[in-house]
Design a protein around this motif. Structure first.
Motif, short mmCIF file in Angstrom:
data_model
loop_
_atom_site.label_atom_id
_atom_site.label_comp_id
_atom_site.label_asym_id
_atom_site.label_seq_id
_atom_site.Cartn_x
_atom_site.Cartn_y
_atom_site.Cartn_z
N GLY A 127 0.80 -1.21 0.00
CA GLY A 127 0.00 0.00 0.00
C GLY A 127 0.84 1.26 0.00
O GLY A 127 2.05 1.24 -0.26
N ALA A 128 0.20 2.38 0.31
CA ALA A 128 0.87 3.67 0.30
C ALA A 128 2.04 3.71 1.29
O ALA A 128 3.07 4.33 1.03
CB ALA A 128 -0.13 4.78 0.61
N THR A 129 1.84 3.04 2.44
CA THR A 129 2.91 2.97 3.46
C THR A 129 3.21 1.51 3.73
O THR A 129 2.58 0.88 4.59
CB THR A 129 2.48 3.67 4.76
N PRO A 130 4.14 0.90 2.98
CA PRO A 130 4.44 -0.52 3.14
C PRO A 130 4.76 -0.89 4.59
O PRO A 130 5.51 -0.18 5.27
CB PRO A 130 5.67 -0.72 2.25
N GLY A 131 4.14 -1.97 5.04
CA GLY A 131 4.36 -2.43 6.41
C GLY A 131 3.38 -1.86 7.40
O GLY A 131 3.39 -2.23 8.57
N LYS A 132 2.50 -0.97 6.94
CA LYS A 132 1.53 -0.35 7.83
C LYS A 132 0.15 -0.39 7.18
O LYS A 132 -0.02 -0.07 6.01
CB LYS A 132 1.91 1.10 8.12
N SER A 133 -0.87 -0.80 7.96
CA SER A 133 -2.23 -0.89 7.44
C SER A 133 -2.80 0.50 7.20
O SER A 133 -2.62 1.41 8.01
CB SER A 133 -3.12 -1.64 8.44
N GLY A 134 -3.51 0.67 6.08
CA GLY A 134 -4.16 1.93 5.78
C GLY A 134 -5.51 2.02 6.47
O GLY A 134 -6.10 1.02 6.88
N HIS A 135 -6.01 3.24 6.57
CA HIS A 135 -7.27 3.49 7.30
C HIS A 135 -8.45 2.78 6.64
O HIS A 135 -9.36 2.32 7.33
CB HIS A 135 -7.54 4.99 7.36
#
Length: 232
Positions: free
Chosen positions: A99-107
């Motif tokens: 996603g937009a921030t790899p390794g972190k879930s998006g909202h």
């Protein structure tokens, strides 16, 4: 019975498998497998007793036909919840990784994953009949009803939270909270009874069967036997 420790090869295999499933680097993918397992088990536990009661009380047919219907409904419910869990959790995993921030879930990852899972698993029609499977209808309607109730609660939360403008004001929010449920309950029953009376074929089959039993078949008897002990 011999313990597992009596078989060194099995003990080594068990140890290796435990190392794998406890390795944090595999956690997200293994959660997909566990989600499928839990979806299948929960679906079977929920559907089997419901199908058993509804089929044997309200559906005509031989014992073999009824058993087949119970098994089919249970299998469909369990398989669909397992499939949805796989699609949902795997999509969340991919969005988290790429996603937009790899390794972190998006909202909105959970919403997108639910959208895809709902379309793939519950959005189709039966290839044989071209109709929406009744089990899928029941599951989606169940979820939809809970979503509506949750959104209604969110809408009247005090201002500054998630509430909507105007209706979340203190006095108005309290009045809506007090009167919304009885209005909702009364309206729901008014509509379902009207539809059952004039357009019964549009209701979901199990609901129609139970309402036929309560409200139509209770109008007919010709002896004490089928007035008290037997319905027909």
């Amino acid at each position: 019975m011999s313990s597992l420790s009596s078989f060194p090869a099995l003990e080594a295999l068990k140890s290796t498998l435990e190392q794998i499933i406890l390795d944090p680097s595999y956690h997200d993918l293994l959660a997909v497998v566990k989600g499928a397992r839990n979806g299948a088990v929960y679906g079977a536990k929920v559907r089997f007793p419901h199908a058993l009661v509804m089929v044997f009380l309200f559906r005509p047919g031989t014992l073999q036909q009824k058993v087949s219907l119970v098994f089919r409904a249970t299998r469909t419910h369990a398989a669909n919840l397992a499939r949805f869990a796989v699609v949902y959790k795997l999509t969340c995993f991919l969005l988290k990784q790429y996603g937009a921030t790899p390794g972190k879930s998006g909202h909105y990852d959970s919403m997108l994953a639910g959208l895809l899972g709902g379309y793939v698993v519950f959005g189709g029609r039966s290839k044989r009949s071209g109709k929406i499977p009744s089990v899928n209808q029941q599951i989606v309607i169940y979820v939809f009803a809970r979503v509506v109730l949750a959104l209604a609660r969110l809408a009247v939360k005090p201002e500054g939270g998630t509430g909507l403008p105007f209706v979340s004001r203190e006095g108005i929010s309290g009045a809506i909270t007090k009167y919304a449920w009885p209005v909702f309950a009364a309206t729901s029953w008014a509509l379902v009874m009207h539809i059952f009376k004039h357009h019964p074929d549009e209701l979901q089959p199990s609901l129609r069967s139970s309402m036929t039993y309560i409200y139509q078949q209770s109008e007919h008897w010709d002896s004490l036997r089928n007035f008290v002990w037997h319905n027909k």
